[in-house]
Scaffold this active site. Sequence first.
Site, PDB file in Angstrom:
ATOM      1  N   GLN A  44       0.803  -1.228   0.000  1.00 28.68           N
ATOM      2  CA  GLN A  44       0.000   0.000   0.000  1.00 28.68           C
ATOM      3  C   GLN A  44       0.838   1.281   0.000  1.00 28.68           C
ATOM      4  O   GLN A  44       0.547   2.211  -0.725  1.00 28.68           O
ATOM      5  CB  GLN A  44      -0.930  -0.025   1.214  1.00 28.68           C
ATOM      6  CG  GLN A  44      -1.905   1.128   1.274  1.00 28.68           C
ATOM      7  CD  GLN A  44      -2.866   0.977   2.451  1.00 28.68           C
ATOM      8  OE1 GLN A  44      -3.806   0.200   2.392  1.00 28.68           O
ATOM      9  NE2 GLN A  44      -2.619   1.708   3.525  1.00 28.68           N
ATOM     10  N   GLU A  68      -3.503   9.594  -0.940  1.00 31.48           N
ATOM     11  CA  GLU A  68      -2.666  10.312   0.032  1.00 31.48           C
ATOM     12  C   GLU A  68      -1.623  11.169  -0.675  1.00 31.48           C
ATOM     13  O   GLU A  68      -0.618  11.562  -0.085  1.00 31.48           O
ATOM     14  CB  GLU A  68      -2.015   9.321   0.996  1.00 31.48           C
ATOM     15  CG  GLU A  68      -3.055   8.607   1.843  1.00 31.48           C
ATOM     16  CD  GLU A  68      -2.460   7.746   2.942  1.00 31.48           C
ATOM     17  OE1 GLU A  68      -1.221   7.694   3.095  1.00 31.48           O
ATOM     18  OE2 GLU A  68      -3.255   7.117   3.667  1.00 31.48           O
ATOM     19  N   ASP A  95       4.065   0.384   4.567  1.00 31.72           N
ATOM     20  CA  ASP A  95       2.799  -0.041   5.159  1.00 31.72           C
ATOM     21  C   ASP A  95       2.267  -1.138   4.252  1.00 31.72           C
ATOM     22  O   ASP A  95       1.813  -0.868   3.139  1.00 31.72           O
ATOM     23  CB  ASP A  95       1.794   1.114   5.255  1.00 31.72           C
ATOM     24  CG  ASP A  95       0.490   0.671   5.915  1.00 31.72           C
ATOM     25  OD1 ASP A  95       0.374  -0.525   6.281  1.00 31.72           O
ATOM     26  OD2 ASP A  95      -0.418   1.517   6.064  1.00 31.72           O
ATOM     27  N   GLU A 144       4.687  -1.414   8.828  1.00 30.90           N
ATOM     28  CA  GLU A 144       3.341  -1.325   9.411  1.00 30.90           C
ATOM     29  C   GLU A 144       2.476  -2.467   8.871  1.00 30.90           C
ATOM     30  O   GLU A 144       2.524  -2.779   7.678  1.00 30.90           O
ATOM     31  CB  GLU A 144       2.758   0.043   9.013  1.00 30.90           C
ATOM     32  CG  GLU A 144       1.415   0.364   9.609  1.00 30.90           C
ATOM     33  CD  GLU A 144       0.990   1.789   9.197  1.00 30.90           C
ATOM     34  OE1 GLU A 144       1.851   2.705   9.148  1.00 30.90           O
ATOM     35  OE2 GLU A 144      -0.207   1.977   8.909  1.00 30.90           O
ATOM     36  N   LYS A 190      -4.805   6.589  15.380  1.00 28.88           N
ATOM     37  CA  LYS A 190      -5.760   7.299  14.526  1.00 28.88           C
ATOM     38  C   LYS A 190      -7.001   7.555  15.371  1.00 28.88           C
ATOM     39  O   LYS A 190      -7.774   6.616  15.640  1.00 28.88           O
ATOM     40  CB  LYS A 190      -6.128   6.437  13.317  1.00 28.88           C
ATOM     41  CG  LYS A 190      -5.014   6.215  12.306  1.00 28.88           C
ATOM     42  CD  LYS A 190      -5.418   5.137  11.291  1.00 28.88           C
ATOM     43  CE  LYS A 190      -4.497   5.112  10.085  1.00 28.88           C
ATOM     44  NZ  LYS A 190      -4.758   3.908   9.228  1.00 28.88           N
ATOM     45  N   ARG A 226      -5.476   9.898   7.785  1.00 32.11           N
ATOM     46  CA  ARG A 226      -6.211   8.852   7.066  1.00 32.11           C
ATOM     47  C   ARG A 226      -6.126   9.149   5.574  1.00 32.11           C
ATOM     48  O   ARG A 226      -5.766  10.256   5.172  1.00 32.11           O
ATOM     49  CB  ARG A 226      -7.698   8.829   7.473  1.00 32.11           C
ATOM     50  CG  ARG A 226      -8.008   8.559   8.915  1.00 32.11           C
ATOM     51  CD  ARG A 226      -7.521   7.257   9.474  1.00 32.11           C
ATOM     52  NE  ARG A 226      -7.838   6.041   8.755  1.00 32.11           N
ATOM     53  CZ  ARG A 226      -8.527   5.021   9.259  1.00 32.11           C
ATOM     54  NH1 ARG A 226      -9.038   5.094  10.458  1.00 32.11           N
ATOM     55  NH2 ARG A 226      -8.700   3.906   8.558  1.00 32.11           N
ATOM     56  N   SER A 227      -6.550   8.187   4.777  1.00 31.75           N
ATOM     57  CA  SER A 227      -6.512   8.447   3.328  1.00 31.75           C
ATOM     58  C   SER A 227      -7.537   9.506   2.929  1.00 31.75           C
ATOM     59  O   SER A 227      -7.322  10.270   1.995  1.00 31.75           O
ATOM     60  CB  SER A 227      -6.710   7.163   2.546  1.00 31.75           C
ATOM     61  OG  SER A 227      -7.895   6.540   2.948  1.00 31.75           O
TER      62      SER A 227
HETATM   63  P1  PGA Z   1      -6.687   4.343   5.474  1.00 38.05           P
HETATM   64  O1  PGA Z   1      -5.258   3.697   5.313  1.00 38.05           O
HETATM   65  O2  PGA Z   1      -6.605   5.685   6.056  1.00 38.05           O
HETATM   66  O3  PGA Z   1      -7.217   4.322   4.071  1.00 38.05           O
HETATM   67  O4  PGA Z   1      -7.455   3.374   6.323  1.00 38.05           O
HETATM   68  C1  PGA Z   1      -4.085   4.249   5.763  1.00 38.05           C
HETATM   69  C2  PGA Z   1      -3.267   3.226   6.479  1.00 38.05           C
HETATM   70  O5  PGA Z   1      -3.515   2.010   6.383  1.00 38.05           O
HETATM   71  O6  PGA Z   1      -2.356   3.607   7.209  1.00 38.05           O
HETATM   72 ZN    ZN Z   2      -1.787   1.363   7.809  1.00 37.35          ZN
END
Ligand code: PGA
Ligand code: ZN
Length: 379
Positions: free
Chosen positions: A142, A186, A215, A256, A306, A335-336
């Site tokens: 990711q 992001e 990650d 991560e 988060k 977050r995304s």
């Molecule tokens: P998300 O992913 O904000 O889309 O859940 C970000 C991450 O996994 O760190």
């Molecule tokens: Zn993550």
Amino acid sequence: MRIEDIKIRKIFATNSKPTLEVEIKTKKGKVYSSVPFGTSKSKYEIVYKDFEEISEIFPRIKRYFFEDFRDIREVDRMLHSIDTSDNFKKIGGNLALGISLAFLKAFSLEEGVPVYKYLGGNTIPKPVCNVAGGWKGQSDIQEFLILPLHQDSFVKSIDEISDLYLKLGEIFSKKDPTFKFSKNLESAWVTSLPAEEILKILTNIKGENFVIGLDIAASSLWNGEKYVYKDKILSTMQQIEYVSSLIREFKLFYVEDPFHQDDFVSFSVLTKNSKCLIVGDDLYATNLRRLKSGLDISATNAVLVKPNQIGTVTDTIDFVKEAKKNRLKVVVSHRSGETDDNLLSHLAVGLDADYIKLGISGERVVKINEMIRIEEELS
Ligand code: PGA
Ligand code: ZN
């Protein structure tokens, strides 16, 4: 503190989806707080409700927030007494968090101090920046991350990471025929180069003071039995070996979610056998109970934080305290789907986090620029 008014409105997140903003009016003025959201979410996160549902729930609970609250803990206690479920499924975790964050700002305004000061912290974290990755299956991993080993100042770290990010775009444009300078949610470069190739490029350009992180977001690769990549299918044992080999070969400093969100044991095996930061995101979902399960077997040596995974400022503070007590590194993360709210930077400083995880480009600079202001204020 007694507020004069509280209201909600629909605003828009960076992924063009509607999200929630809470406005509080006090004698001192108005504050606004908005709620981000994730795309690759943990199944252990609080429940989000859409704005239409929230706008029916909010008028029914609004009256509870005109009490004389002494601090944010009392507000969050009220939220939990209105919704006693463990995931805010009754009122919506996004509504809970919006209210909690707005009260945090209101208390700070009341005391006439910035939010980080109200929280009692004063540490400028190091940035962990998402510089490359996939989008809709273009890359199995990711996020490819860059972070400084040592930091003279936050602004200097960002200066150097920005240069790296721009250089990376130029290199991708030569090596990846599909590359069009596109960015993902992001604002990291989207490339279809294989992971090992991206890691080689980063190794070559990063310079001595910077290290590489990943990650893996492995819950999204896990099909219930195996980890499914575009070019391979790995058992749990093979996943441990694969991630360990990446750590060794590319001297990874940060990994991560190398395993899916229920596999505490594999996290623990990797943590014991590598010097790398092993960070739990989907694994813990900023949930104290899940952190305690992880601590029992030393599952990780770092946590992602988060606030919108758990729903209140107090729960976030308690999670961070427990992580610190057990000497885990703390990474406060975006977050995304983000908003133009820069509160995350205050939370990172206010909670004395070791790192803040951010995007490096586009609308992501809102948080970076606030951190630069805080750094100036603190120096
Ligand atoms: P998300 O992913 O904000 O889309 O859940 C970000 C991450 O996994 O760190
Ligand atoms: Zn993550």
